[in-house]
Design a protein around this motif. Sequence first.
Motif, PDB file in Angstrom:
ATOM      1  N   ALA A 186       0.411  -1.320   0.009  1.00 30.20           N
ATOM      2  CA  ALA A 186      -0.312   0.104   0.557  1.00 30.20           C
ATOM      3  C   ALA A 186       0.555   1.185   0.120  1.00 30.20           C
ATOM      4  O   ALA A 186       1.788   1.720   0.661  1.00 30.20           O
ATOM      5  CB  ALA A 186      -0.852   0.164   1.556  1.00 30.20           C
ATOM      6  N   TYR A 198      -8.009   5.050   3.742  1.00 27.76           N
ATOM      7  CA  TYR A 198      -6.948   4.460   2.938  1.00 27.76           C
ATOM      8  C   TYR A 198      -6.002   4.723   3.513  1.00 27.76           C
ATOM      9  O   TYR A 198      -5.593   3.315   4.437  1.00 27.76           O
ATOM     10  CB  TYR A 198      -6.482   5.402   1.240  1.00 27.76           C
ATOM     11  CG  TYR A 198      -5.666   4.145   1.230  1.00 27.76           C
ATOM     12  CD1 TYR A 198      -5.333   3.360   0.134  1.00 27.76           C
ATOM     13  CD2 TYR A 198      -4.379   4.232   1.217  1.00 27.76           C
ATOM     14  CE1 TYR A 198      -4.502   2.346  -0.669  1.00 27.76           C
ATOM     15  CE2 TYR A 198      -3.631   3.351   0.712  1.00 27.76           C
ATOM     16  CZ  TYR A 198      -3.326   2.477  -0.250  1.00 27.76           C
ATOM     17  OH  TYR A 198      -2.683   1.800  -0.997  1.00 27.76           O
ATOM     18  N   TRP A 202      -4.150   1.088   5.497  1.00 28.91           N
ATOM     19  CA  TRP A 202      -3.377   0.625   5.743  1.00 28.91           C
ATOM     20  C   TRP A 202      -2.572   0.972   7.245  1.00 28.91           C
ATOM     21  O   TRP A 202      -0.944  -0.085   7.420  1.00 28.91           O
ATOM     22  CB  TRP A 202      -2.211   1.013   4.254  1.00 28.91           C
ATOM     23  CG  TRP A 202      -3.240   0.370   3.889  1.00 28.91           C
ATOM     24  CD1 TRP A 202      -4.355   0.456   2.402  1.00 28.91           C
ATOM     25  CD2 TRP A 202      -3.152  -0.697   3.517  1.00 28.91           C
ATOM     26  NE1 TRP A 202      -4.819  -0.695   1.789  1.00 28.91           N
ATOM     27  CE2 TRP A 202      -4.266  -1.366   2.310  1.00 28.91           C
ATOM     28  CE3 TRP A 202      -2.285  -2.349   3.263  1.00 28.91           C
ATOM     29  CZ2 TRP A 202      -4.275  -2.835   1.827  1.00 28.91           C
ATOM     30  CZ3 TRP A 202      -2.631  -3.036   2.910  1.00 28.91           C
ATOM     31  CH2 TRP A 202      -3.593  -3.738   1.958  1.00 28.91           C
ATOM     32  N   THR A 206      -0.346  -2.575   8.882  1.00 28.07           N
ATOM     33  CA  THR A 206       0.971  -2.966   7.586  1.00 28.07           C
ATOM     34  C   THR A 206       1.266  -2.820   9.577  1.00 28.07           C
ATOM     35  O   THR A 206       1.615  -1.239  10.311  1.00 28.07           O
ATOM     36  CB  THR A 206       1.444  -1.516   7.398  1.00 28.07           C
ATOM     37  OG1 THR A 206       0.591  -1.312   6.538  1.00 28.07           O
ATOM     38  CG2 THR A 206       2.633  -1.331   7.052  1.00 28.07           C
ATOM     39  N   PRO A 211       1.200   3.049   5.803  1.00 23.43           N
ATOM     40  CA  PRO A 211       1.447   2.348   4.171  1.00 23.43           C
ATOM     41  C   PRO A 211       3.072   3.283   3.740  1.00 23.43           C
ATOM     42  O   PRO A 211       3.750   4.319   4.487  1.00 23.43           O
ATOM     43  CB  PRO A 211       0.148   3.775   3.470  1.00 23.43           C
ATOM     44  CG  PRO A 211      -0.269   5.123   4.497  1.00 23.43           C
ATOM     45  CD  PRO A 211       0.269   3.971   6.170  1.00 23.43           C
ATOM     46  N   TRP A 243       3.349  -5.516   5.641  1.00 25.33           N
ATOM     47  CA  TRP A 243       2.544  -6.535   5.294  1.00 25.33           C
ATOM     48  C   TRP A 243       2.535  -7.998   4.956  1.00 25.33           C
ATOM     49  O   TRP A 243       1.799  -8.696   4.603  1.00 25.33           O
ATOM     50  CB  TRP A 243       1.999  -5.374   4.793  1.00 25.33           C
ATOM     51  CG  TRP A 243       0.113  -6.076   4.171  1.00 25.33           C
ATOM     52  CD1 TRP A 243      -0.281  -5.444   5.393  1.00 25.33           C
ATOM     53  CD2 TRP A 243      -0.101  -7.062   3.269  1.00 25.33           C
ATOM     54  NE1 TRP A 243      -1.670  -6.547   4.270  1.00 25.33           N
ATOM     55  CE2 TRP A 243      -1.181  -7.036   3.458  1.00 25.33           C
ATOM     56  CE3 TRP A 243       0.845  -7.396   2.027  1.00 25.33           C
ATOM     57  CZ2 TRP A 243      -2.130  -7.472   2.607  1.00 25.33           C
ATOM     58  CZ3 TRP A 243      -0.571  -8.362   1.150  1.00 25.33           C
ATOM     59  CH2 TRP A 243      -1.640  -8.367   1.608  1.00 25.33           C
ATOM     60  N   PRO A 250      -7.555  -5.475   4.049  1.00 22.58           N
ATOM     61  CA  PRO A 250      -8.040  -4.716   4.307  1.00 22.58           C
ATOM     62  C   PRO A 250      -9.204  -4.433   4.713  1.00 22.58           C
ATOM     63  O   PRO A 250      -9.737  -3.397   4.700  1.00 22.58           O
ATOM     64  CB  PRO A 250      -7.669  -4.029   3.165  1.00 22.58           C
ATOM     65  CG  PRO A 250      -7.432  -4.817   1.848  1.00 22.58           C
ATOM     66  CD  PRO A 250      -6.988  -5.721   2.710  1.00 22.58           C
TER      67      PRO A 250
END
Length: 251
Positions: A186, A198, A202, A206, A211, A243, A250
């Motif tokens: 991501a 988003y 993430w 993560t 990200p 990840w 997600p």
Amino acid sequence: MFNEQVAIITGAGQGIGFEIAKQLTFQGVRVALNDVDERLADEAVKTIKESGGNCIAVPGDAADVSFIKDMVQQTISEFGKVTIAIANAGITLFNEFLEYEPESLYKVMQLNLGGSFFLAQEVAKQIRAQNSGGSILFMSSVTGHQAHKNLVAYGMTKAGLEMLAKGLVIELSEYNISVNAIAPGATATERTLGDASYTETWSRITPMGRPATVEDIAHAAVFLVSPFSRHITGQTLIVDGGWTSVSPSPY
């Protein structure tokens, strides 16, 4: 470090491709920057030139083999040679497998696989003729390693690019051409940040807590086409903050 190097980068009007182009010009690489959107390509080149980089815009469809040939020739006409190819252009068309249309599959395959394949072929021919050695880099994805809902076709093409990098070791090592791939996870770009959730999603799933930035991916790309990685070929470098080690969905 990049003495007299010339790069072609596709899909570089914004996002990861643009950042790679910018970082390479900071190292003295002369860059032919491609994007299917002529306005984006021109604006990207203007920005890079304002920072002192040597860059030209070569707008066009990176899935079109005729255009790929023309792009390589334009690069040679401008800079005298080409030594680096970064096949960054790609398309993502989401849909459930049972509903996926043939037109969508062929479109994804033509750009992600076909465009990358024939860019590598055309640039490798030129590097062989120059007897200069060089580097080819494909842009894969963590979806080539872990299944993502609604991204079966996209993930298939990205896994294929990693196999292409391996296969070309047999074909191109004798010409001193290294071939590798990067698999970003991501990444915060203009496109992904359009989704308000988003970054939050993430960052939560993560291991490194966020990200990737476009700089994270670009720094890896610069390394893989640099003299520091000359004995690395046929490899895929995953840049995903960990990840793929845990792979929470997600969704």
